[in-house]
Design an enzyme around this catalytic site. Sequence first.
Site: not given
Length: 269
Positions: A134-135, A138, A195
């Site tokens: 997820h990070e 980004h 997100e």
Amino acid sequence: MKKIILTGLVLLAVTACKTNPFTGKSTLNFYPNSQVFPTAFAQYDQFLESNKVVKGTSDAQMITKVGQRIASAAERWLNANGYPGYLKDYKWEYNLVQDETVNAWCMPGGKIVFYTGILPITQDETGVAVVMGHEVAHALADHGAQRMSASTLQQLGAVAGNVAIQDEKTLGLFNQAYGVGSQIGVMLPFSRGHETEADRIGLQIMAIAGYDPSEAAELWKRMKANSGGQAPPEFLSTHPSNDTRINNLTAWAPAAKQEARKFGVTSFE
Ligand SMILES: [Zn+2]
């Protein structure tokens, strides 16, 4: 005069729109890697100097191992989709810091930090892969640079015509976008759209790295159970709501596995 400035802004906006391979979208980004990465790398080094980096423990080794697998999966996906060399300026780094905050982030150029406070929630390597995916997503989707660009456009509107983007200004915008500086390493919340993108891309990458994408929903259930605890906005999950996120991840997991099979991944841990 006003018309000329407006035309200039529109031109700038048009030339700054590039298609990101991970999102497939053309988004506003004035900030090339060559401008953002040096700032990110310097801020990252400064963060490591002023925090306690955990070295040599099995947890620290796990963070590195998962990080390498996630980075390699992103490279493989890009190569397969016609973007070889897309990450050539990335300088991947994976560090664990001793800090009880429930936090983790990835700065532009692949500079990752996990806090020990998130490990009780990630629980195991697969849980770390969910958060790492997820990070990293980004960063891969240039979400921070997009936020910097949005601020720039606002400022350009205010200071009409001054389109020269100075280094000093880059640092200021970077700090604004990443929340470093005043409270170092506390990322400002991303938008709901960002997100959701990071969830989808992260799921895909973790699956290609050989981690079970079905575990993503489980991780966020644990995060939800912990949401009363100390966590920065990134993990408070007000947008999307925990339930929306869990439903999305559950729905997307089979497709992520299917995509991973194209890369020869047949079992997931
Ligand atoms: Zn996020």
